[in-house]
Design a protein around this motif. Structure first.
Motif, PDB file in Angstrom:
ATOM      1  N   GLN A  12       0.852  -1.217   0.093  1.00 16.32           N
ATOM      2  CA  GLN A  12       0.029  -0.201   0.163  1.00 16.32           C
ATOM      3  C   GLN A  12       1.118   0.738  -0.395  1.00 16.32           C
ATOM      4  N   ALA A  13       1.056   1.304   0.825  1.00 22.73           N
ATOM      5  CA  ALA A  13       2.734   2.552   1.751  1.00 22.73           C
ATOM      6  C   ALA A  13       3.696   2.328  -0.520  1.00 22.73           C
ATOM      7  N   LEU A  18       4.358   6.006  -4.865  1.00 21.60           N
ATOM      8  CA  LEU A  18       4.642   6.212  -6.206  1.00 21.60           C
ATOM      9  C   LEU A  18       3.749   6.835  -7.380  1.00 21.60           C
ATOM     10  N   HIS A  19       1.766   6.625  -7.060  1.00 20.67           N
ATOM     11  CA  HIS A  19       1.063   7.310  -7.396  1.00 20.67           C
ATOM     12  C   HIS A  19       1.868   7.057  -9.212  1.00 20.67           C
ATOM     13  N   ARG A  20       2.165   6.067  -9.232  1.00 24.58           N
ATOM     14  CA  ARG A  20       2.522   5.549 -11.291  1.00 24.58           C
ATOM     15  C   ARG A  20       1.668   3.829 -11.010  1.00 24.58           C
ATOM     16  N   TRP A  21       1.526   4.199 -13.086  1.00 26.08           N
ATOM     17  CA  TRP A  21       1.140   2.938 -13.901  1.00 26.08           C
ATOM     18  C   TRP A  21       1.998   2.671 -14.492  1.00 26.08           C
ATOM     19  N   TYR A  22       2.108   1.906 -15.444  1.00 35.33           N
ATOM     20  CA  TYR A  22       1.957   1.571 -16.844  1.00 35.33           C
ATOM     21  C   TYR A  22       0.748   1.210 -17.764  1.00 35.33           C
ATOM     22  N   GLU A  51      15.743   3.093  -0.603  1.00 36.11           N
ATOM     23  CA  GLU A  51      15.548   1.026  -0.184  1.00 36.11           C
ATOM     24  C   GLU A  51      14.872   0.367  -1.558  1.00 36.11           C
ATOM     25  N   PHE A  52      14.254   1.343  -2.399  1.00 29.62           N
ATOM     26  CA  PHE A  52      13.062   0.778  -3.222  1.00 29.62           C
ATOM     27  C   PHE A  52      14.030   0.634  -4.424  1.00 29.62           C
ATOM     28  N   LEU A  53      14.988   1.634  -4.874  1.00 32.35           N
ATOM     29  CA  LEU A  53      16.340   1.091  -6.106  1.00 32.35           C
ATOM     30  C   LEU A  53      17.204   0.431  -5.906  1.00 32.35           C
ATOM     31  N   LEU A  54      18.019   0.506  -4.450  1.00 28.99           N
ATOM     32  CA  LEU A  54      19.021  -0.755  -4.187  1.00 28.99           C
ATOM     33  C   LEU A  54      18.471  -1.486  -4.490  1.00 28.99           C
ATOM     34  N   ARG A  55      17.022  -2.541  -4.228  1.00 30.37           N
ATOM     35  CA  ARG A  55      17.067  -3.713  -4.638  1.00 30.37           C
ATOM     36  C   ARG A  55      17.092  -3.860  -6.054  1.00 30.37           C
ATOM     37  N   LEU A  94      12.432  -1.940 -16.721  1.00 24.58           N
ATOM     38  CA  LEU A  94      11.496  -0.832 -16.311  1.00 24.58           C
ATOM     39  C   LEU A  94       9.907  -1.977 -15.969  1.00 24.58           C
ATOM     40  N   SER A  95       9.637  -3.585 -16.451  1.00 19.53           N
ATOM     41  CA  SER A  95       9.025  -4.205 -15.994  1.00 19.53           C
ATOM     42  C   SER A  95       9.325  -4.686 -14.063  1.00 19.53           C
ATOM     43  N   LYS A  96      11.225  -4.550 -14.673  1.00 18.02           N
ATOM     44  CA  LYS A  96      11.437  -5.220 -12.893  1.00 18.02           C
ATOM     45  C   LYS A  96      11.406  -4.237 -12.069  1.00 18.02           C
ATOM     46  N   ALA A  97      11.045  -2.750 -11.816  1.00 14.63           N
ATOM     47  CA  ALA A  97      10.770  -1.853 -11.079  1.00 14.63           C
ATOM     48  C   ALA A  97       9.473  -2.255 -10.972  1.00 14.63           C
ATOM     49  N   ALA A  98       8.253  -2.304 -11.943  1.00 10.99           N
ATOM     50  CA  ALA A  98       7.226  -2.779 -11.205  1.00 10.99           C
ATOM     51  C   ALA A  98       6.813  -3.497 -10.589  1.00 10.99           C
ATOM     52  N   GLU A  99       7.513  -4.964 -11.199  1.00 11.91           N
ATOM     53  CA  GLU A  99       6.934  -5.694  -9.964  1.00 11.91           C
ATOM     54  C   GLU A  99       7.249  -6.088  -8.158  1.00 11.91           C
ATOM     55  N   LEU A 100       8.001  -4.662  -8.441  1.00 18.93           N
ATOM     56  CA  LEU A 100       8.358  -4.217  -7.042  1.00 18.93           C
ATOM     57  C   LEU A 100       7.744  -3.710  -6.436  1.00 18.93           C
ATOM     58  N   CYS A 101       6.600  -2.458  -7.033  1.00 19.56           N
ATOM     59  CA  CYS A 101       5.753  -1.714  -6.132  1.00 19.56           C
ATOM     60  C   CYS A 101       4.568  -2.537  -5.982  1.00 19.56           C
TER      61      CYS A 101
END
Length: 101
Positions: A12-13, A18-22, A51-55, A94-101
């Motif tokens: 939820q955080a 991020l308020h974003r979507w693909y 923390e998000f970016l480091l993953r 970019l989908s790798k980043a979306a998977e973590l959201c």
């Protein structure tokens, strides 16, 4: 840690911060700019995003950097051209980043 930073569960955080979507139909990343503008400033946002970016893999962070330069709405083919990578690879990164959201 992350959940403690924002006072709710991590998934939820991420969605709230991020308020974003693909948009797969348009093949574009979209941002809810009004929601971002109205977000309260969180003292722990920088650690949360770090923390998000480091993953993420380095290549994905690079692709996100190019995307950030392009602005809140961009086309995948334009991002690929700007970054010098094929569209398919850019989309996978970019989908790798979306998977973590």
């Amino acid at each position: 840690m992350t959940a403690d930073a924002v006072g709710c569960d991590a998934a939820q955080a991420r969605a709230e911060i991020l308020h974003r979507w693909y948009d797969g139909r348009l093949r574009e990343w979209r941002w809810d700019l009004e929601a971002v503008r109205n977000m309260p400033v969180l003292g722990r946002m920088v650690p949360f995003l770090a923390e998000f970016l480091l993953r993420l893999p380095k290549e994905t962070c690079t692709a996100l950097g190019w995307a950030a330069c392009m602005g809140p709405v961009f086309r995948m083919d334009e991002l690929a051209a700007a970054s010098g990578e094929p569209s398919g690879k850019t989309e996978r990164l970019l989908s790798k980043a979306a998977e973590l959201c």
